[in-house]
Design an enzyme around this catalytic site. Structure first.
Site, PDB file in Angstrom:
ATOM      1  N   HIS A 126       0.816  -1.210   0.000  1.00 33.42           N
ATOM      2  CA  HIS A 126       0.000   0.000   0.000  1.00 33.42           C
ATOM      3  C   HIS A 126       0.853   1.265   0.000  1.00 33.42           C
ATOM      4  O   HIS A 126       0.408   2.310  -0.494  1.00 33.42           O
ATOM      5  CB  HIS A 126      -0.942  -0.003   1.202  1.00 33.42           C
ATOM      6  CG  HIS A 126      -2.130  -0.898   1.028  1.00 33.42           C
ATOM      7  ND1 HIS A 126      -3.382  -0.591   1.495  1.00 33.42           N
ATOM      8  CD2 HIS A 126      -2.265  -2.097   0.413  1.00 33.42           C
ATOM      9  CE1 HIS A 126      -4.235  -1.553   1.188  1.00 33.42           C
ATOM     10  NE2 HIS A 126      -3.567  -2.490   0.537  1.00 33.42           N
ATOM     11  N   GLY A 173       5.104   5.650  -4.477  1.00 29.41           N
ATOM     12  CA  GLY A 173       6.395   4.992  -4.436  1.00 29.41           C
ATOM     13  C   GLY A 173       6.733   4.631  -3.001  1.00 29.41           C
ATOM     14  O   GLY A 173       6.027   4.990  -2.054  1.00 29.41           O
ATOM     15  N   PRO A 206      -5.802  -1.484  -6.150  1.00 30.77           N
ATOM     16  CA  PRO A 206      -6.682  -2.471  -6.791  1.00 30.77           C
ATOM     17  C   PRO A 206      -7.641  -3.132  -5.817  1.00 30.77           C
ATOM     18  O   PRO A 206      -7.288  -3.458  -4.691  1.00 30.77           O
ATOM     19  CB  PRO A 206      -5.690  -3.487  -7.378  1.00 30.77           C
ATOM     20  CG  PRO A 206      -4.411  -3.276  -6.632  1.00 30.77           C
ATOM     21  CD  PRO A 206      -4.385  -1.836  -6.263  1.00 30.77           C
ATOM     22  N   ASP A 241       4.143 -20.294   1.876  1.00 32.89           N
ATOM     23  CA  ASP A 241       4.515 -21.372   0.965  1.00 32.89           C
ATOM     24  C   ASP A 241       3.717 -21.235  -0.324  1.00 32.89           C
ATOM     25  O   ASP A 241       3.085 -20.199  -0.566  1.00 32.89           O
ATOM     26  CB  ASP A 241       4.289 -22.741   1.618  1.00 32.89           C
ATOM     27  CG  ASP A 241       2.857 -22.950   2.100  1.00 32.89           C
ATOM     28  OD1 ASP A 241       1.934 -22.287   1.562  1.00 32.89           O
ATOM     29  OD2 ASP A 241       2.639 -23.764   3.009  1.00 32.89           O
TER      30      ASP A 241
END
Length: 329
Positions: free
Chosen positions: A62, A68, A156, A249
């Site tokens: 975020h 940036g 998004p 994992d």
């Protein structure tokens, strides 16, 4: 080389033009204890709360996807200006106090030296490793931003299609392979019911669950979440990975191939022809996933970084350093 791993590596392009002023061991001379101090703070928190890993992954993402990687997400709002921290998508971001704790220790031994932006990046790396994920070397030397506006936050949604999601990732320099690997961060952590409730009861107004979800999973989730929306502080949560939700994992990819994704975008990754093969490879090859995840995380940590004399090194991560009037963006 395994042909599937070759396929992945062939599509994984490193970000061109990454700022050369970022480097491994940036603080070796100015603050040689920097990385060990941050790692120790993260380790102590992780012992009592393994959910620190998804929390930091979310914070890092975020932060970097707005202005940036400049720690602008850490800045508190004032009476006259709302900062990124108070944007809707950041309502569930947490562990700001962990970053503050690391910063306080660093200021005690190396005043005005280590940026808050680097603390986020390094802490996230350490948390991933503690959860069983790869431990990668990340370049440092970022500086902290001078701007944090709530209006700049545009992230998004979990209900996007693959093309819609890639419209956010592509302009940042990521490939589809990078994007799929970064969504592997959902191997750890939870989601509030509010972010997928329509999928389990009334998908797109049909009055039925999302047909792409395993019906047994939809039934289980409906019992957990119900059909009524709640404030987030009272909204139940479920693991995004129902098998190894606290371990970093590749099991997440096998689950979404079996139509057991919680979030719509995760399911779309396994269904869309442009990403389905990548998901399949990651599901069967943990080494491939780890390698591409490392590269993608390093690439993300370089988005629009401030270096050299740009920005500042904040003394306190939640507050800009005092500056003369008219000098703040």
């Amino acid at each position: 080389m395994d042909k599937n791993l070759f396929f992945i590596l062939a599509f994984c392009l490193l970000l061109h033009g990454a700022n050369a002023q970022l480097k491994i061991g940036f603080y070796n001379s100015s603050c040689p204890q920097a990385e060990s101090i941050i790692e120790r703070v993260v380790r102590l928190r992780f012992r009592n709360d393994p959910s620190v890993t998804p929390a930091l992954l979310r914070m890092h993402f975020h932060d970097c996807f707005v202005r940036g990687c400049d720690a602008s997400i850490l800045v508190n709002s004032t009476r006259t200006k709302s900062a990124e921290k108070d944007a809707g998508p950041n309502e569930t971001v947490r562990n700001y106090d962990l970053i503050d704790a690391a910063k306080a220790q660093l200021e005690a031994v190396c005043p005005a030296t280590v940026s808050c932006a680097d603390i986020i990046t390094l802490a996230t790396r350490d948390a991933v490793a503690l959860s069983g994920g790869p431990h990668y070397k990340v370049p440092t030397g970022r500086r902290d931003g001078l701007v944090s506006n709530v209006e700049d936050v545009n992230l998004p949604s979990p209900a996007l299609t693959v093309p819609e999601a890639f419209a956010f990732f592509g302009p940042k320099g990521f490939t589809l392979v990078d994007m799929v690997a970064l969504f592997g961060g959902h191997s750890v952590g939870v989601s509030h019911c509010a972010f997928f409730q329509d999928r389990i009861s009334d998908f797109q107004g049909t009055g039925r669950p999302d047909p792409t979800m395993d019906p047994r999973l939809a039934e289980t989730l409906l019992k957990r979440c119900g059909t009524q929306s709640r404030p987030l502080n009272r909204d139940p949560t479920v693991f995004l990975d129902q098998g190894t939700g606290s371990v970093f994992d590749n099991q997440f990819y096998g689950q979404i191939r079996s139509r057991r994704a919680i979030l719509k975008i995760d399911q779309e990754l396994a269904l869309d022809p442009s990403t389905a093969r990548i998901v399949s490879i990651f599901a069967s090859n943990r080494t491939a996933f780890n390698q591409i995840f490392e590269r993608a995380m390093i690439k993300m940590s370089k988005i629009q970084v401030l270096v050299g004399n740009a920005g500042e090194i904040r003394k306190k991560c939640s507050v800009f350093n005092p500056r003369p009037k008219g000098k703040r963006g």
